[in-house]
Design an enzyme around this catalytic site. Structure first.
Site, mmCIF file in Angstrom:
data_model
loop_
_atom_site.group_PDB
_atom_site.id
_atom_site.type_symbol
_atom_site.label_atom_id
_atom_site.label_comp_id
_atom_site.label_asym_id
_atom_site.label_seq_id
_atom_site.Cartn_x
_atom_site.Cartn_y
_atom_site.Cartn_z
ATOM 1 N N TYR A 2 -22.114 28.567 -9.935
ATOM 2 C CA TYR A 2 -20.729 28.552 -10.428
ATOM 3 C C TYR A 2 -20.632 29.291 -11.758
ATOM 4 O O TYR A 2 -19.723 30.102 -11.969
ATOM 5 C CB TYR A 2 -20.269 27.108 -10.570
ATOM 6 C CG TYR A 2 -18.815 26.948 -10.974
ATOM 7 C CD1 TYR A 2 -17.790 27.324 -10.108
ATOM 8 C CD2 TYR A 2 -18.467 26.404 -12.206
ATOM 9 C CE1 TYR A 2 -16.450 27.172 -10.471
ATOM 10 C CE2 TYR A 2 -17.134 26.246 -12.575
ATOM 11 C CZ TYR A 2 -16.137 26.630 -11.703
ATOM 12 O OH TYR A 2 -14.808 26.484 -12.075
ATOM 13 N N ALA A 4 -22.594 31.602 -13.013
ATOM 14 C CA ALA A 4 -22.770 33.053 -12.823
ATOM 15 C C ALA A 4 -21.483 33.659 -12.270
ATOM 16 O O ALA A 4 -21.058 34.750 -12.678
ATOM 17 C CB ALA A 4 -23.944 33.322 -11.881
ATOM 18 N N SER A 5 -20.832 32.932 -11.355
ATOM 19 C CA SER A 5 -19.595 33.484 -10.769
ATOM 20 C C SER A 5 -18.508 33.600 -11.832
ATOM 21 O O SER A 5 -17.770 34.582 -11.874
ATOM 22 C CB SER A 5 -19.110 32.620 -9.594
ATOM 23 O OG SER A 5 -18.465 31.432 -10.030
ATOM 24 N N LYS A 6 -18.413 32.616 -12.727
ATOM 25 C CA LYS A 6 -17.350 32.655 -13.728
ATOM 26 C C LYS A 6 -17.680 33.650 -14.856
ATOM 27 O O LYS A 6 -16.764 34.224 -15.462
ATOM 28 C CB LYS A 6 -17.064 31.253 -14.258
ATOM 29 C CG LYS A 6 -16.468 30.323 -13.188
ATOM 30 C CD LYS A 6 -15.171 30.865 -12.584
ATOM 31 C CE LYS A 6 -14.504 29.885 -11.637
ATOM 32 N NZ LYS A 6 -13.241 30.418 -11.073
ATOM 33 N N ALA A 10 -7.864 31.194 -6.688
ATOM 34 C CA ALA A 10 -8.679 30.539 -5.658
ATOM 35 C C ALA A 10 -10.133 30.474 -6.102
ATOM 36 O O ALA A 10 -10.673 31.450 -6.622
ATOM 37 C CB ALA A 10 -8.559 31.308 -4.342
HETATM 38 N N1 LIG Z 1 -10.227 21.911 -12.458
HETATM 39 C C1 LIG Z 1 -11.095 22.302 -13.368
HETATM 40 O O1 LIG Z 1 -11.631 21.483 -14.134
HETATM 41 C C2 LIG Z 1 -11.418 23.762 -13.494
HETATM 42 C C3 LIG Z 1 -12.123 24.187 -14.636
HETATM 43 C C4 LIG Z 1 -12.420 25.529 -14.787
HETATM 44 C C5 LIG Z 1 -12.020 26.433 -13.829
HETATM 45 N N2 LIG Z 1 -11.355 25.998 -12.708
HETATM 46 C C6 LIG Z 1 -10.967 27.002 -11.714
HETATM 47 O O2 LIG Z 1 -9.609 26.823 -11.384
HETATM 48 C C7 LIG Z 1 -9.366 27.411 -10.110
HETATM 49 C C8 LIG Z 1 -8.532 26.445 -9.297
HETATM 50 O O3 LIG Z 1 -9.335 25.310 -8.982
HETATM 51 P P1 LIG Z 1 -8.792 23.800 -9.069
HETATM 52 O O4 LIG Z 1 -9.559 23.145 -10.127
HETATM 53 O O5 LIG Z 1 -7.334 23.760 -9.088
HETATM 54 O O6 LIG Z 1 -9.386 23.217 -7.694
HETATM 55 P P2 LIG Z 1 -8.707 22.990 -6.277
HETATM 56 O O7 LIG Z 1 -7.634 21.972 -6.386
HETATM 57 O O8 LIG Z 1 -9.841 22.727 -5.348
HETATM 58 O O9 LIG Z 1 -8.041 24.394 -5.947
HETATM 59 C C9 LIG Z 1 -8.754 25.492 -5.458
HETATM 60 C C10 LIG Z 1 -7.870 26.260 -4.497
HETATM 61 O O10 LIG Z 1 -8.568 27.420 -4.056
HETATM 62 C C11 LIG Z 1 -8.264 27.625 -2.679
HETATM 63 N N3 LIG Z 1 -9.353 28.343 -2.033
HETATM 64 C C12 LIG Z 1 -10.661 28.020 -1.987
HETATM 65 N N4 LIG Z 1 -11.336 28.897 -1.238
HETATM 66 C C13 LIG Z 1 -10.440 29.816 -0.815
HETATM 67 C C14 LIG Z 1 -10.515 30.962 0.005
HETATM 68 N N5 LIG Z 1 -11.673 31.369 0.559
HETATM 69 N N6 LIG Z 1 -9.382 31.664 0.226
HETATM 70 C C15 LIG Z 1 -8.195 31.276 -0.312
HETATM 71 N N7 LIG Z 1 -8.061 30.183 -1.084
HETATM 72 C C16 LIG Z 1 -9.169 29.466 -1.319
HETATM 73 C C17 LIG Z 1 -8.107 26.226 -2.105
HETATM 74 O O11 LIG Z 1 -7.205 26.238 -0.997
HETATM 75 P P3 LIG Z 1 -7.697 26.208 0.540
HETATM 76 O O12 LIG Z 1 -8.847 25.249 0.624
HETATM 77 O O13 LIG Z 1 -6.486 25.745 1.285
HETATM 78 O O14 LIG Z 1 -8.073 27.607 0.870
HETATM 79 C C18 LIG Z 1 -7.507 25.451 -3.269
HETATM 80 O O15 LIG Z 1 -6.100 25.366 -3.171
HETATM 81 C C19 LIG Z 1 -10.735 27.726 -9.525
HETATM 82 O O16 LIG Z 1 -11.003 29.102 -9.669
HETATM 83 C C20 LIG Z 1 -11.679 26.909 -10.380
HETATM 84 O O17 LIG Z 1 -12.980 27.448 -10.430
HETATM 85 C C21 LIG Z 1 -11.054 24.693 -12.536
#
Ligand SMILES: NC(=O)c1ccc[n+]([C@@H]2O[C@H](COP(=O)([O-])OP(=O)(O)OC[C@H]3O[C@@H](n4cnc5c(N)ncnc54)[C@H](OP(=O)(O)O)[C@@H]3O)[C@@H](O)[C@H]2O)c1
Length: 265
Positions: A155, A157-159, A92
């Site tokens: 972001y 800093a968090s990562k 998440a």
């Molecule tokens: N896509 C990229 O390019 C990329 C690159 C590097 C890292 N990431 C990382 O990959 C991870 C997944 O992101 P994604 O790219 O797949 O984006 P996404 O489709 O927006 O998925 C993020 C998920 O996190 C959940 N979430 C957010 N806040 C939450 C909370 N307070 N409690 C529980 N669930 C929560 C959301 O569900 P709800 O809103 O239903 O809670 C959502 O399903 C993240 O950590 C992101 O930083 C992504």
């Protein structure tokens, strides 16, 4: 490696969309039963239906990863419903953007609360169950832990904190045979860019990330689950993301110059 997850029980936070959904489906294809957590139950139920179509058991366990009581309850529900826990993926997350000068203390707290505290308490409550199975923990960080751009300080800093958290957990858990993998994606298609600084999903929000560098979620999930299967400590991908991470680590002055140019635009 293909058989590693057969008959295992997996839990993924943020499992209702993007990378979390894709990892849930990938684990199911490899024979795992899967529980998915997040705040939007309708999205979790859609993933449950997709996993069930693959012939595996799936459970939707709604939970806000910033609320420790909810996380503790979610882990217990997962273990009760699936009968154990072999794999836990703290995925998440969301992204707060904007120059530091404009970000408020609340913006910072919201960002760190979900991406860092959420991952830490997800790990905390999963660990006793993973110890029992000598299982696998994974935290989804980002190459943004190593590649810095202007307007992304919160972001990044968090990562960077997720990387520190995961590397430390890998040491703490090693004596018990539990691995911790920090997964660091580059650009991957998901809903990440459509979530605003308050953490609200807005389908109208444009995704300004460079589409030419973007991977689809399915191949990304295959790589991520492979890294978890191999018990890697840290795994960065896409090709561009890995290159950026390498340069950020070994040639930081070059990345600094590139960032200075971006900031002038
Ligand atoms: N896509 C990229 O390019 C990329 C690159 C590097 C890292 N990431 C990382 O990959 C991870 C997944 O992101 P994604 O790219 O797949 O984006 P996404 O489709 O927006 O998925 C993020 C998920 O996190 C959940 N979430 C957010 N806040 C939450 C909370 N307070 N409690 C529980 N669930 C929560 C959301 O569900 P709800 O809103 O239903 O809670 C959502 O399903 C993240 O950590 C992101 O930083 C992504």
């Amino acid at each position: 490696m293909a058989a590693v997850f057969r008959g295992s029980q997996a839990w993924i936070t943020g499992g209702g969309s993007g990378l979390g959904r894709a990892m849930a489906l990938e684990l199911a294809k490899r024979g795992a039963n899967v529980a998915v957590s997040g705040r939007r139950e309708d999205r979790l139920q859609e993933v449950v239906a997709e996993v069930e179509e693959l012939g595996r058991t799936a459970v939707a366990v709604p939970c806000d990863c910033t609320d420790e009581a909810q996380v503790a309850q979610a882990v217990q529900t997962v273990v009760d419903r699936l009968g154990g826990l072999d794999v836990a993926i703290a995925n998440a997350g969301f992204s707060v953007s904007g120059p530091v000068e404009r970000l408020t203390a609340d913006d910072w707290r919201r960002q760190l609360d979900v991406n860092v505290v959420g991952a830490a308490i997800t790990a905390r409550h999963a660990i006793p169950h993973l110890r029992a199975t000598r299982g696998r923990l994974a935290l989804v960080g980002s190459v943004a832990a190593l590649v810095y751009m202007p307007r992304m300080a919160a972001y990044q800093a968090s990562k960077a904190a997720v990387l520190a958290l995961g590397r430390t957990l890998a040491m703490e858990l090693a004596p018990d045979g539990v691995s911790c993998t920090v997964l660091q994606p580059g650009f991957v298609e998901s809903e990440l860019a459509q979530v605003d600084n308050q953490g609200r999903f807005d389908p109208e929000r444009p995704d300004r990330r460079p589409s030419a560098l973007m991977w689809r979620a399915e191949p990304a999930a295959r790589k991520m689950i492979d890294a978890v299967a191999r018990r890697r400590v840290e795994y960065s991908f896409t090709g561009h993301g890995r290159l950026g991470a390498f340069l950020g680590r070994h040639v930081p002055w070059l990345m600094q110059l590139a960032g200075n140019r971006m900031a002038r635009r």
